[in-house]
Design an enzyme around this catalytic site. Structure first.
Site, PDB file in Angstrom:
ATOM      1  N   ASP A  68       1.227  -1.006  -0.164  1.00  0.00           N
ATOM      2  CA  ASP A  68      -0.080  -0.255   0.600  1.00  0.00           C
ATOM      3  C   ASP A  68       1.084   1.489   0.335  1.00  0.00           C
ATOM      4  O   ASP A  68       2.484   1.248   0.379  1.00  0.00           O
ATOM      5  CB  ASP A  68      -0.891  -0.254   1.101  1.00  0.00           C
ATOM      6  CG  ASP A  68      -0.036  -0.210   2.599  1.00  0.00           C
ATOM      7  OD1 ASP A  68       1.489  -0.125   2.706  1.00  0.00           O
ATOM      8  OD2 ASP A  68      -0.729   0.030   3.139  1.00  0.00           O
ATOM      9  N   ASP A  69       0.494   2.509   0.269  1.00  0.00           N
ATOM     10  CA  ASP A  69       0.791   3.791  -0.022  1.00  0.00           C
ATOM     11  C   ASP A  69       2.108   3.994   1.414  1.00  0.00           C
ATOM     12  O   ASP A  69       1.995   5.114   1.799  1.00  0.00           O
ATOM     13  CB  ASP A  69       0.470   4.776  -0.299  1.00  0.00           C
ATOM     14  CG  ASP A  69      -0.246   4.716  -1.663  1.00  0.00           C
ATOM     15  OD1 ASP A  69       0.558   3.859  -2.506  1.00  0.00           O
ATOM     16  OD2 ASP A  69      -1.665   5.264  -1.943  1.00  0.00           O
TER      17      ASP A  69
END
Ligand code: 6R9
Length: 686
Positions: free
Chosen positions: A556-557
């Protein structure tokens, strides 16, 4: 560090029900996939000395988790025992609210089990904390009895200030003994602690103080890390000013005078700030514990995610206690009296579970080092190992890489014969650093436990057990007792046998995150909605034919900088708060020492000059808004950002440009304006 990133083209937004950029890559560690085996001999006092020993206990823990965990819990003091059916969990949103329960009906107290129980068992005069200051020659030791007495004094003061069960106390301290003591004092009276890492800025501290409405703040004049003293009180004052403007007022501040920052150099506010050395010694050294339900919250700790503001992860009393104790015992083969050193700061989860609670629950002596590991030179770590005859050393890959870069001589000049077990946590360890740590740091004798876990998991979930099986550099190997990991594909289907996918947990373990403070829905959305029925870790992983897990990093980020989680959204929002910035996008890139570095693309308003001075200003802004560790390593002036027609930033393109892999951009046909890519290539390096 040699890493090959494999784009996970099959992981698309639709099936994950989250934004395109959120899950975008699975990286794999090319060098480690060779599976080099290292058989470090070690005889564990826990009795788990072969994979067979482990399998037997592991099987039982999975087949009968309630029975297994209650057996483990019996080692501790409970004021009231749990009910017969004490464990329950729901990971399925269709069935209702996500919930986890362990030791239901039982009451206990963390501070009692860490301190009073050890004193009762005859360890009152044993050293609890071996504190080492930043400057060589500054040290201090505290016995279990002394820590208990001091904890009681602080607890009594907190009570006097009106802190009650369920209230939240913010702690913003350097790594002195008074920090874990403040945590234990909160635990004693059933108040939640919210420790804010001393490297966080005033803004970050303010939002955490407001987030849990802490009426009391425990802080210090300053701290000492490396060459320059840290002005903690100044930052704390600024934070309280910000909170005041936002309508929240801290009522009392317990202010510890740190020798590096004398009283005379800081301001204190009458009626709000009191000096630790004036008020605490006057308190009584006995304080009855508050017996708490096993599911009563013990603490919250903010951590970064892929979106929005940091989340206050909540852990509860009983389950977290048992997991902390049992994992520390088996993973580090920790026995009472062992001198054990975890180099983490209490501001992070590792400092909670493996510097404070885990070691104390096991009656060990925990080394607490305030300074930086390379101060005054890179031999400091090994000098401390020699000085205290450390048996277990638990640290982070980023530090190992730093030490490695300074050469072996700093290591070998110190006697390391006391070392028996080495540990790492925080990020994937590259095999080269692993081997250096093994051969040079541990003289080729000590197993390395590469422990995978998260703030949300509270304790170690995937890890070797020392001496039980041969290790493979770069692999966290097998699940801990009672932990049931699975790899799933993009549709949430479990992958059998060897393969690669997204790491999830199928069942609850005692220290599973219970909620996000004040926002249960957010916790359900963040961890339990990507794949219904599973806890979603946010990490990718491979599993080899031996069943070993190879964590490949975040999908994910979230960027992992020196083992610290930084949310891209947070850095972007800090950059965007500058009046000359129109937009910003942040990605991670491979960094030799930090594991990942922060690469920021910044778009400026028309007519604003792209100057070196502005770059400086922007980096300083991030430092001020979040903290120094989140400051971008690279700033790239972006005439535009690659966006899809629906306006989402295509981060995968930004990652490729950052790493100069523009020949592998992949499909860019869905970009609203594909010429943006060329413009970005032109401004790279400017
Ligand atoms: C304990 C801690 C969690 C994230 C996690 C993962 C990374 C931690 C790791 C590891 C590979 C290991 N991580 N340990 N990756 N191997 N042994 O670090 O908690 O700060 O919440 O970070 O760190 O990406 O998801 P936290």
């Amino acid at each position: 560090m040699e890493r090959v990133r494999v784009l996970a083209g099959h992981l698309t937004a639709d099936c994950l029900d989250i934004n395109e950029p959120s899950i975008s890559r699975i990286s794999t560690n090319a060098a480690s996939s060779q599976g080099n085996t290292v058989d470090a001999r070690y005889h564990a006092r826990t009795g788990i000395n072969s994979r067979g020993d482990y399998e037997k206990m592991y099987k039982r823990s999975i087949q009968d988790p309630a029975g297994f965990w209650q057996e483990q819990a019996q080692a501790f003091t409970w004021q009231r025992k749990w009910e017969q059916k004490h464990m329950d969990f729901n990971f399925d949103r269709w069935k209702g609210e996500i919930g986890i329960e362990f030791f239901k009906g039982g009451t206990t107290n963390m501070s009692y089990n860490c301190l009073d129980r050890n004193v009762k068992e005859g360890r009152g005069s044993q050293i609890c904390f071996l504190w080492e200051g930043n400057d060589v020659g500054t040290d201090r030791r505290m016995t279990y009895q002394q820590v208990l007495d001091e904890t009681c004094r602080v607890a009594n003061w907190l009570k006097q200030e009106g802190v009650r069960k369920g209230d939240c106390v913010a702690i913003y301290m350097p790594l002195v003994c008074e920090l874990p003591i403040a945590m234990l004092a909160c635990a004693r009276i059933g108040a939640l602690h919210s420790v804010v890492f001393g490297g966080f800025s005033a803004e970050a501290l303010a939002s955490r103080i407001e987030g849990c409405r802490s009426k009391v703040l425990v802080t210090a004049t300053g701290g000492a890390r490396g060459k320059k003293p840290i002005e903690l009180k100044k930052i704390a004052d600024a934070a309280m000013d910000i909170s005041k403007k936002n309508g929240f007022q801290v009522k009392s501040v317990l202010l510890y005078e740190h020798p590096a920052m004398p009283k005379s150099k800081v301001s204190s506010q009458q009626g709000r700030d009191v000096w630790y050395h004036e008020v605490i010694p006057k308190q009584s050294s006995s304080c009855a514990v508050e017996w708490l339900d096993a599911e009563a919250p013990l603490f919250l700790l903010y951590t970064s995610g892929s979106t929005g503001k940091p989340k206050g992860v909540v852990h509860t009393t009983g389950g977290y206690m048992v997991m902390a104790a049992v994992s520390t015992k088996y993973v580090f083969d920790l026995q009472p009296g062992d001198v054990y050193w975890c180099t983490a700061d209490c501001g992070w989860i590792t400092g909670h579970t493996y510097l404070t609670y885990g070691p104390l629950l096991n009656g060990a002596t925990s080394v607490v080092y305030e300074g930086v590991p390379t101060h005054p030179d890179p031999s400091r770590i090994w000098q401390i190992v020699e000085k205290y005859k450390v048996r277990q050393l638990y640290t982070a890959p980023t530090l190992i890489r730093t030490l490695e870069s300074h050469g072996d001589e700093f290591v070998t000049r110190h006697n390391r014969s006391s070392l028996k077990i080495l540990g790492t946590v925080g990020e994937p360890i590259n095999p080269r650093a692993w081997e250096w740590f093994y051969k040079v740091g541990g003289e080729g004798r000590c197993p390395i436990v590469d422990t995978w876990w998260q703030t949300e998991t509270g304790g170690i979930l995937i890890t070797p057990l020392p001496g039980a099986w041969a290790l493979k550099p770069g692999s966290a190997t097998l699940p801990f007792f009672g932990v049931h990991p699975v790899l799933v594909d993009d549709k949430g289907r479990e992958i059998d046998g060897s393969g690669e996918g997204i790491l999830c947990m199928k069942t609850a373990w005692p220290s599973t995150i219970r909620t996000i403070y004040g926002d249960h829905k957010r916790m359900e959305e963040t961890y339990f909605s990507t794949f219904n029925g599973y806890y979603f870790t946010g990490d990718g992983s491979r599993r080899d034919d031996q069943g070993f897990y190879w964590i490949t990093g975040r999908v994910d980020d979230v960027i992992n900088v020196s083992g610290h989680r930084v949310g891209t959204a947070e850095v972007e929002s800090a950059l965007q708060s500058h009046e000359q910035v129109i937009e910003a996008a942040v990605v991670g890139y491979d960094h030799n020492i930090k594991g990942q570095g922060i690469y920021a693309y910044v778009g400026l308003h028309e007519g604003v000059e792209r100057s070196a001075q502005l770059k400086k200003e922007l980096k300083a802004l991030v430092r001020r808004e979040i903290g120094a560790f989140a400051a971008p390593d690279v700033l790239h002036w972006a005439p535009g950002l690659p966006k899809t027609r629906s306006g989402k930033i295509m981060r995968r393109v930004l990652r490729k440009i950052a790493t100069k892999e523009e020949s592998q951009l992949g499909d860019t046909s869905t970009l609203a304006d594909p010429s943006v890519v060329d413009k970005l290539l032109e401004t790279r390096g400017q």
